[in-house]
Design an enzyme around this catalytic site. Structure first.
Site, mmCIF file in Angstrom:
data_model
loop_
_atom_site.group_PDB
_atom_site.id
_atom_site.type_symbol
_atom_site.label_atom_id
_atom_site.label_comp_id
_atom_site.label_asym_id
_atom_site.label_seq_id
_atom_site.Cartn_x
_atom_site.Cartn_y
_atom_site.Cartn_z
ATOM 1 N N GLY A 180 0.775 -1.235 0.000
ATOM 2 C CA GLY A 180 0.000 0.000 0.000
ATOM 3 C C GLY A 180 0.805 1.282 0.000
ATOM 4 O O GLY A 180 0.241 2.356 0.210
ATOM 5 N N HIS B 162 -14.501 10.707 -15.578
ATOM 6 C CA HIS B 162 -14.046 10.856 -16.970
ATOM 7 C C HIS B 162 -12.741 11.629 -17.132
ATOM 8 O O HIS B 162 -12.453 12.567 -16.388
ATOM 9 C CB HIS B 162 -15.142 11.556 -17.777
ATOM 10 C CG HIS B 162 -15.422 12.943 -17.274
ATOM 11 N ND1 HIS B 162 -14.825 14.046 -17.790
ATOM 12 C CD2 HIS B 162 -16.202 13.378 -16.257
ATOM 13 C CE1 HIS B 162 -15.237 15.118 -17.145
ATOM 14 N NE2 HIS B 162 -16.073 14.734 -16.197
#
Ligand SMILES: CC(C)(COP(=O)(O)OP(=O)(O)OC[C@H]1O[C@@H](n2cnc3c(N)ncnc32)[C@H](O)[C@@H]1OP(=O)(O)O)[C@@H](O)C(=O)NCCC(=O)NCCS
Length: 187
Positions: free
Chosen positions: A45, A112
């Protein structure tokens, strides 16, 4: 994530091996050579450590694969680089490019026209809005939000930046800077 448990193994450096199995999954050492040539993802991580682990695996002839949970929602225009991990419940809308070894964790959303640089990590529940560009090795903490840029001027987060848990990023973040709070400020 769509694989039988028997097909999975942990591979660690010998100095970090504490047990022979973990949650019923075998733990091998990199140095043993048993895993040479295996497919892999880097399951750590920390973005810089992720890059180091990838280099170690590649030296052993291991080949990066991509894990994308079947529950993930994404349009065909989403491009995921080698070694990507896209965890359950993540949503990636359209025209998104992920570099290599990017981890999008559970329940995160990416909108997007986002671009995420290699080795970057998006923690559980984080929200990345449209027209955002993350550099390489960016860490986005759990529940953080990055607001949108615009088509001509994406909101850019520089390489090695850290976005703290719960932060709301409302403007560009320079390379290597840690930001926190709402609105996010260096700290
Ligand atoms: C930002 C972060 C990296 C700082 O860690 P740290 O260096 O150990 O910081 P500390 O805990 O010593 O805290 C330092 C100060 O920052 C504050 N702080 C820490 N995290 C904060 C956060 N997310 N938002 C706002 N303030 C924060 C602390 O209250 C402390 O303030 P003080 O000096 O006024 O007391 C860490 O808190 C964080 O957000 N990590 C992300 C965790 C995460 O998302 N994990 C995902 C796992 S899947």
């Amino acid at each position: 994530m769509g694989m039988a448990r028997r097909d999975l193994a942990f591979v660690v450096e010998a100095a970090h091996r504490r047990e022979e199995t973990l949650n019923g999954i075998a733990v091998h050492t990199l140095e043993s050579g048993e895993c040479d040539g295996w497919p892999f993802v880097a399951a750590v991580g920390d973005p810089a450590l992720r890059e180091r682990v990838v280099a170690l695996c590649e030296v052993r002839g291991m080949t990066a694969v991509t894990l994308c949970d079947p529950s993930v929602q994404r349009h065909d225009s989403v491009r995921i680089g080698d070694g990507g991990i896209i965890a359950p419940g993540a949503v990636l809308t359209v025209d998104i490019t992920l570099g290599d070894h990017v981890h999008v964790n559970i329940g995160a959303s990416i909108s997007h026209d986002a671009v995420l640089g290699s080795f970057s990590i998006v923690s559980p529940g984080a929200r990345i809005a449209g027209h955002v560009t993350l550099g390489r090795r960016v860490f986005v903490g759990v529940g953080a939000t990055i607001i949108n840029g615009t088509p001509g001027a994406p909101l850019v987060v520089g390489d090695d930046a850290v976005i703290a848990a719960g932060a709301c990023v409302v403007g560009p973040v320079a390379k290597g800077i840690r930001v926190m709070g709402v609105p996010a400020k260096a700290g």
